[in-house]
Enzyme design. Structure first.
Site, short mmCIF file in Angstrom:
data_model
loop_
_atom_site.label_atom_id
_atom_site.label_comp_id
_atom_site.label_asym_id
_atom_site.label_seq_id
_atom_site.Cartn_x
_atom_site.Cartn_y
_atom_site.Cartn_z
N ASP A 70 -3.98 36.99 4.77
CA ASP A 70 -3.59 35.93 3.84
C ASP A 70 -3.10 34.70 4.60
O ASP A 70 -2.85 34.76 5.79
CB ASP A 70 -2.49 36.43 2.89
CG ASP A 70 -1.21 36.82 3.63
OD1 ASP A 70 -1.32 37.38 4.74
OD2 ASP A 70 -0.10 36.55 3.13
N ASP A 98 -3.22 30.95 11.60
CA ASP A 98 -2.24 31.99 11.32
C ASP A 98 -2.71 32.71 10.06
O ASP A 98 -2.47 32.25 8.97
CB ASP A 98 -0.88 31.33 11.12
CG ASP A 98 0.19 32.31 10.67
OD1 ASP A 98 -0.06 33.52 10.72
OD2 ASP A 98 1.28 31.84 10.25
N GLU A 127 1.23 39.01 3.70
CA GLU A 127 2.23 39.04 4.77
C GLU A 127 3.22 37.89 4.57
O GLU A 127 4.41 38.04 4.70
CB GLU A 127 1.54 38.93 6.13
CG GLU A 127 2.48 39.12 7.33
CD GLU A 127 3.08 37.84 7.86
OE1 GLU A 127 3.96 37.91 8.73
OE2 GLU A 127 2.70 36.73 7.41
N GLU A 128 2.64 36.72 4.23
CA GLU A 128 3.45 35.50 4.22
C GLU A 128 4.49 35.47 3.11
O GLU A 128 5.43 34.70 3.17
CB GLU A 128 2.51 34.27 4.07
CG GLU A 128 1.51 34.11 5.21
CD GLU A 128 2.15 33.58 6.50
OE1 GLU A 128 3.38 33.44 6.54
OE2 GLU A 128 1.40 33.31 7.45
ZN LIG Z 1 1.22 34.94 10.55
#
Ligand SMILES: [Zn+2]
Length: 335
Positions: A70, A98, A127-128
């Site tokens: 993501d 990223d 994740e973010e």
């Molecule tokens: Zn990352």
């Protein structure tokens, strides 16, 4: 750098995958992993798990390679620009290096390595927004005891740990009233929240502990006493018990101040991740250092006050070092 890797990287960042909306990216990866000679599946939460057999060696101890699929916002309609050997965002979105630079690097390594142990690959969702993907990852599908997370920006550092993290959501409930006609009938939720926030210890509280209030919302009209105000706070510490004590202190302070102001309060405090620190001489750290030395990079182990999927892998007993992917200005439109 392999042209093929750069091309694939640019292909991947053009696939929208803001947190919570990774399905198309995962579809792409299922195919990409199979094309690179591996097997791939999604777990029940939609994280990707891949497997590659050993090559050119009898070694049978598997390693785990991991990334997240993501991105943060604004990450829709990304048009990467390649110039002078650097890929940049078009300026109106993030780039998404990223963590797609990490994914591109892993896939290229798997295609080109002539010697490798069995490799397990995990690409998480969300994740973010709080490591939800890795927290819901089906760990029964992994057997590796150590590995590498490709999600650090700089190449000359290896992340060996992160803090405990507590998210604190507060809802202050007062009573609505006309601000001019009958203010004495109201209880001002914004003022009660303001008093609570003013009483909190925020900022860097010691070398390993921080606290913050990052969002506040409340009120509808200028001439009404507001009945609801919400705010989002957090705290983190390299020492779990310290973080836990601080979270309790913040909850108690908010409760006391809001109630003193005559309002009610609902508080949700969540420990989103637990502090981790692997040894500076752990196997994964030493191997990463050796590999980086071969390409002329001296990497030193560091502890960060942010957190990554590695914290959760380490919490599950998989020793993970976080290595660099060569991204810069991530989470900005200058990425
Ligand atoms: Zn990352």
């Amino acid at each position: 750098m392999s042209e093929r890797m750069v091309r694939q990287f640019m292909e991947m960042v053009a696939i929208d995958s803001e947190s919570g909306n990774e399905a198309r990216m995962m579809e792409y990866l299922l195919k990409a992993v199979r094309e690179a000679g591996g097997e791939a599946e999604l777990d029940a939460y939609g994280n990707l798990i891949g497997r590659f057999p050993a090559k050119g060696t009898e070694a049978n101890e598997p390693i785990l390679l991991s990334c997240h699929g993501d991105t943060v916002k604004p990450g829709v309609g990304i048009k990467p620009v390649l110039k002078d050997g650097v890929v940049r965002s078009g300026g109106d979105t993030i780039l998404g290096a990223d963590d797609k630079a990490g994914i591109a690097e892993v896939l290229e390594a798997l295609r080109t390595a002539e010697v490798r142990p069995p490799v397990e690959l995990a690409v998480s969702r969300q994740e973010e927004t709080g490591l939800q993907g890795v927290k819901n990852l089906d760990f029964s599908k992994l057997t590796a005891k150590y590995g590498f997370l490709m999600d650090n920006d700089t190449l000359d550092t290896i992340v060996i740990g992160g803090p405990s993290y507590f998210a604190i959501d507060v809802k202050v409930i007062g009573r609505a009233a006309h601000a001019g006609m009958e203010p004495e009938k109201g209880i001002n939720a914004i003022q009660a929240a303001a008093k609570a926030i003013a009483a909190l210890r925020l900022g860097r509280l010691d070398a390993e502990t921080t606290a913050n209030v990052g969002v506040i919302n409340g009120g509808l009209i200028r001439n009404g006493v507001p009945d609801v105000c919400t705010f989002l706070a957090e705290c983190r510490s390299a020492v779990h018990e310290k973080g836990e004590r601080l979270a309790q202190e913040m909850v108690a302070t908010v409760r006391a101040e809001v109630e003193r102001a005559g309002a009610k309060v609902e508080i949700e405090a969540d420990n989103l991740c637990r502090a981790v620190r692997i040894s500076e001489t752990a196997k994964s750290v030493r191997i990463a250092q050796q590999a980086l030395r071969k390409v002329g990079v001296e990497a030193k182990p560091i502890f960060i006050t942010g957190f990554t999927d590695a914290s959760i892998y380490n919490n599950h007993g998989i020793e993970m070092a976080v290595v660099g992917i060569g991204a810069q200005n991530e989470h900005t439109t200058r990425e």
